[in-house]
Design a protein around this motif. Sequence first.
Motif, short mmCIF file in Angstrom:
data_model
loop_
_atom_site.label_atom_id
_atom_site.label_comp_id
_atom_site.label_asym_id
_atom_site.label_seq_id
_atom_site.Cartn_x
_atom_site.Cartn_y
_atom_site.Cartn_z
N THR A 166 0.84 -1.20 0.00
CA THR A 166 0.00 0.00 0.00
C THR A 166 0.87 1.25 0.00
N LYS A 167 0.32 2.32 -0.58
CA LYS A 167 1.02 3.61 -0.53
C LYS A 167 0.54 4.44 0.65
N ASN A 168 -0.52 3.94 1.31
CA ASN A 168 -1.03 4.63 2.50
C ASN A 168 0.07 4.74 3.56
N LYS A 169 -0.11 5.72 4.44
CA LYS A 169 0.90 5.91 5.48
C LYS A 169 0.38 5.60 6.88
N ALA A 170 -0.94 5.53 7.03
CA ALA A 170 -1.47 5.38 8.39
C ALA A 170 -2.26 4.10 8.60
N SER A 171 -2.63 3.43 7.50
CA SER A 171 -3.42 2.21 7.68
C SER A 171 -3.36 1.35 6.42
N PHE A 172 -3.76 0.09 6.57
CA PHE A 172 -3.78 -0.83 5.43
C PHE A 172 -5.23 -1.13 5.05
N PRO A 173 -5.65 -0.75 3.83
CA PRO A 173 -7.05 -0.92 3.41
C PRO A 173 -7.41 -2.39 3.21
N LEU A 174 -8.52 -2.81 3.79
CA LEU A 174 -8.96 -4.20 3.67
C LEU A 174 -9.44 -4.53 2.26
N ASP A 221 -12.52 -12.16 -1.14
CA ASP A 221 -13.26 -13.16 -0.37
C ASP A 221 -12.56 -14.52 -0.33
N HIS A 222 -12.05 -14.96 -1.50
CA HIS A 222 -11.47 -16.30 -1.54
C HIS A 222 -10.21 -16.39 -0.69
N GLN A 223 -9.50 -15.27 -0.54
CA GLN A 223 -8.29 -15.29 0.30
C GLN A 223 -8.67 -15.40 1.78
N ILE A 224 -9.71 -14.67 2.16
CA ILE A 224 -10.18 -14.72 3.54
C ILE A 224 -10.68 -16.12 3.90
N ARG A 225 -11.48 -16.69 2.99
CA ARG A 225 -12.02 -18.03 3.22
C ARG A 225 -10.88 -19.05 3.33
N TRP A 246 -11.53 -8.04 9.13
CA TRP A 246 -12.45 -8.28 8.02
C TRP A 246 -13.88 -8.44 8.54
N SER A 247 -14.05 -9.21 9.61
CA SER A 247 -15.37 -9.42 10.20
C SER A 247 -15.94 -8.10 10.70
N ALA A 248 -15.08 -7.31 11.34
CA ALA A 248 -15.54 -6.04 11.93
C ALA A 248 -15.86 -5.01 10.85
N SER A 249 -15.29 -5.20 9.65
CA SER A 249 -15.40 -4.16 8.62
C SER A 249 -16.80 -4.05 8.03
N THR A 250 -17.64 -5.07 8.24
CA THR A 250 -19.00 -4.98 7.69
C THR A 250 -19.76 -3.83 8.33
N THR A 251 -19.45 -3.56 9.60
CA THR A 251 -20.11 -2.43 10.26
C THR A 251 -19.11 -1.35 10.67
N GLY A 252 -17.84 -1.73 10.81
CA GLY A 252 -16.85 -0.78 11.31
C GLY A 252 -15.89 -0.29 10.25
#
Lengths: 205, 205
Positions: A102-110, A115-119, A155-161
Amino acid sequence: MVIHYPNGKAYQAPAQSTAPSRVEYGGRGMTLEQELNASNDYYRVTGRAVVYKKPIPIQLVKVDYPKRSQAVIREAYFKTPSTTDYNGVYQGYYLDFEAKETKNKASFPLSNFHDHQIRHFKECLAQQGICFVVIRFATLHRLFVLPASVVLTAWSASTTGRKSIPLRQIEAAGFELQPQLQPVVPYLDGVDWLIQTKVGTTHGK
Amino acid sequence: MVIHYPNGKAYQAPAQSTAPSRVEYGGRGMTLEQELNASNDYYRVTGRAVVYKKPIPIQLVKVDYPKRSQAVIREAYFKTPSTTDYNGVYQGYYLDFEAKETKNKASFPLSNFHDHQIRHFKECLAQQGICFVVIRFATLHRLFVLPASVVLTAWSASTTGRKSIPLRQIEAAGFELQPQLQPVVPYLDGVDWLIQTKVGTTHGK
């Protein structure tokens, strides 16, 4: 070069998800994927571990066989992968990981994950595999081994958070790799740390 | 369909090496590769193990992106694989195997193996992986899990000695699988046997 899945969705090369152009890192000018391939070669040749990147799955439709020459694939399509990109064996342990940048500096975007990687991570963790992500913050020139469990929780938390993992959480829950000449990405240092902190709970044979 | 390596040498689909036509086995009409894929699916869905066949490695040269349609590979070449066909994780153990089929009735020809498969087995065994071959004697309707170490020994001896492994040796040194409905190829039975006979020597963590 943009490649598309059969459903038309753009394929994002894992190691270049957010950095399609080559990242100058440590003056070597290699992408994270290239650096990992070189590191895997090094680990294999030196007898440390046997890890490969999996080929991209292809659906063959038409193959020509010119006389006295090699076969040429003339029509084929990309299939959606079922797994992560890298797996292999290290001192009896099954290793399974993805490489993300990532080019971000403060966080890594989910959004870098599919999906297949998470599973696949979930399934491999259930089989006591050593699962993780090699994350590069390209702009910061920092490289981490992050346990897959941290990604799954986020990942689980990201649906609402929130839709990303803060750098400070990665610093706390991950293992920072120190760039070096050989191997370029010394991810086994992070694996040793993972095994040390996990043995007895997930791999207590 | 005959596929060729870049050097012009014919590619032999592992599960069909000596049986290019579909083998009628147990009335299902599936090749050994298809049966293993179905078995891997079954093991994965039931949470027993996570094992996949690796895609064939391809060198992409030309890819078209028709508008509003999926990408089409228009020129690509087969690369020589570096590994065996199957790997994955089972209860913390790294599994690595090949599938081979023969119409012979008395022995298994070593010509079914390629240099890169032998080298890969050696490297994975050195890392304490569980390595084996699923061998089918198609004519006899018999199926075995044979430890990779037996193949390596026979391979070394073959430079001066016989070029095949006798069936009686496979019966003695391998584990015979009993065909069943689900999974069609119950190779984990052979893996359990391998682990039982090997724990303490190769995986005594």
